[in-house]
Scaffold this active site. Sequence first.
Site, short mmCIF file in Angstrom:
data_model
loop_
_atom_site.label_atom_id
_atom_site.label_comp_id
_atom_site.label_asym_id
_atom_site.label_seq_id
_atom_site.Cartn_x
_atom_site.Cartn_y
_atom_site.Cartn_z
N TYR A 154 0.86 -1.18 0.00
CA TYR A 154 0.00 0.00 0.00
C TYR A 154 0.89 1.23 0.00
O TYR A 154 1.55 1.54 0.99
CB TYR A 154 -0.90 -0.04 1.23
CG TYR A 154 -2.00 1.00 1.28
CD1 TYR A 154 -2.25 1.86 0.22
CD2 TYR A 154 -2.81 1.10 2.41
CE1 TYR A 154 -3.27 2.79 0.28
CE2 TYR A 154 -3.83 2.02 2.48
CZ TYR A 154 -4.05 2.87 1.43
OH TYR A 154 -5.07 3.80 1.49
N LYS A 158 -1.54 -1.40 -3.94
CA LYS A 158 -2.63 -0.43 -3.86
C LYS A 158 -2.00 0.94 -4.00
O LYS A 158 -1.21 1.37 -3.15
CB LYS A 158 -3.39 -0.55 -2.54
CG LYS A 158 -4.57 0.44 -2.45
CD LYS A 158 -5.30 0.35 -1.12
CE LYS A 158 -6.40 1.41 -1.06
NZ LYS A 158 -7.09 1.44 0.26
#
Length: 294
Positions: A139, A167
């Site tokens: 992320y 992400k």
Amino acid sequence: MTAPVAPFGRALCAMITPFTASGALDQDAARKHAVSLVADGCDGLVLSGTTGESPTTTDAEKTALLRAVRAAVGDDVPIVAGVGSSDTRQTVALAQQAEQAGADGLLVVTPYYSRPPQAAVEAHFRRVADATGLPLMLYDIPGRTGTRVEPETLLRLAEHPRIVAVKDCAYDLLGSTKVIGATSLAYYSGCEELNLPLYAVGAAGYVSTVANVAPRQLRAVLDAFDAGDTAEAARLNRLTVPLAELMMASGLPGTVTAKALLDAGPVREPLEPPRRGAPPGGGGGGDVHPPPTA
């Protein structure tokens, strides 16, 4: 058009964590919401991310939530468990806990606040990837963590067999495009306004807070693009903009707006519920506009 490889599906919801009026974990509401999201077009669910208020839920609550949602949606729906923290040892422990509780993958955010150099960021992710047999989604959200996962670091991390996805909230379309082209990493947009642009350059899909409220509408954009109707995809995407802007750029974190719209119980402090008539600003989620350069 051939869709890119999406190890956890294309349309993922960063699911809220419902609480009771007294502030306890509401497992019944979580089960119902998860089932509804899958029925309305979500391929997979991301639990205990920022939208799921992971900074203020206990390790035991994270496990209970994962087990409850897994039982509700069955084994065929990918569940990615957020396990990131600013402490590598704690992140490893959470990763192992999530594996035992039935997660299909792990969402691991860059260590925040301490702003480690890139070599330390890379070592952190590798430690977590080596700790379980589960695939990782990294992320990258420097607006919240203070540290970017640089494209060169991602190129090296892509060589690890269990680091399979990103992400992406870095607001660097050029850098993301380069990594997508040079690796097999599956990119997921973490910013609703970039869902279609990233998908158009080879991303796998999205992980969305707004999908808590409008899962069918967000998925329809990808479906139109996959069908080769890019004009329709663009039109449908434009229809999602007002809701995304209200939820993610209103001055309140997306967690707050999503739970208010869904009547999913309170948020935990230091977050506060929205107040009628309060002017926007002062508590922004950092999810829409790119952070200023240092």
